[in-house]
Motif scaffolding. Sequence first.
Motif: not given
Length: 285
Positions: A177-178, A226-229, A251-252
């Motif tokens: 999930e990470v 980071h815009p991604t995570s 983010r998960e």
Amino acid sequence: MIKLADVSYVRLGTRDLEGATHFATEYLGLDVAERAKGSVYFKSDEREHTLCYFEGDPGDQVVCFEVEEQFHLDEAAAQLESLGHPVRRGTASEAALRKVHDFIAFRDPTGNPIELTWRPAYSGRRYHGARDAGITGFSHVGLCSSDLARDEAFWTKVTNAQVSDRIGDAPLLRIDEVHHTIALFPSVKPGIQHINHQVETGDDIMRSHQFLKDRQVRMVFGPGRHPTSSAKFLYFEGPDGMVFEYSSGVREIADELLWRERQFMFEPKGFCKWGAKPNIAEFNK
Ligand SMILES: O=C/C=C/C(C(=O)O)=C(/O)C(=O)O
Ligand SMILES: [Fe+2]
């Protein structure tokens, strides 16, 4: 398909074991788990070790992933061999050196040395950090890739890795999930591109920024986000030019069915939403 359960440890060669140990403890904030002849093991979480520096060529950089069952190693070896990746079974003494029960070693298509391990040792001793960096654990690696499309296909077709997001053609790959456990970045040579430890809070990132800057550690990116995570981050240079990252708040992806990978630009705004600019070759192609 090879089911990667977790990233387990990295092994880094160095010509200056004492210098690397000083960095890993006093600056990065890891604990010494064990000093052995020609190598030092470091702890960052509940595992026995997640980093090992050994006397050797700094180009010698290995990343290891855990699998759940011993027969997964046999299945992985057969699959990798059939795809043309020679596989070596670790000997008992090599497994002991890695504090694992069993492992295999191979190279990914770029030539990055990869190990798959079964039953890596966990530790009864709590990680507390040589300094209060707020580390909660070793979390992901960036890997150099000489052909992003080929290597993305390798990791996503041969293992359970899935694309969470892309920055340009650089994929951020999750195995649970990470948001990502492996990230591939463009490079002409193999190697570990960066090593990530999670820290508890954004305050830890800022505290470490000040602490490391005061000690003339070379900052290479951030503080940023980071815009991604969506993680807050700081990248800095360690021994032999290795880039280390602290990040917090990754983010998960709880519901895979609802997640669609997103495309970010391979330019500073794709890497940081606060406007920081990377001074990292592989983020600047
Ligand atoms: O800037 C690129 C990196 C993005 C992230 C992230 O989204 O957290 C990383 O940590 C990474 O790719 O390693
Ligand atoms: Fe990272």
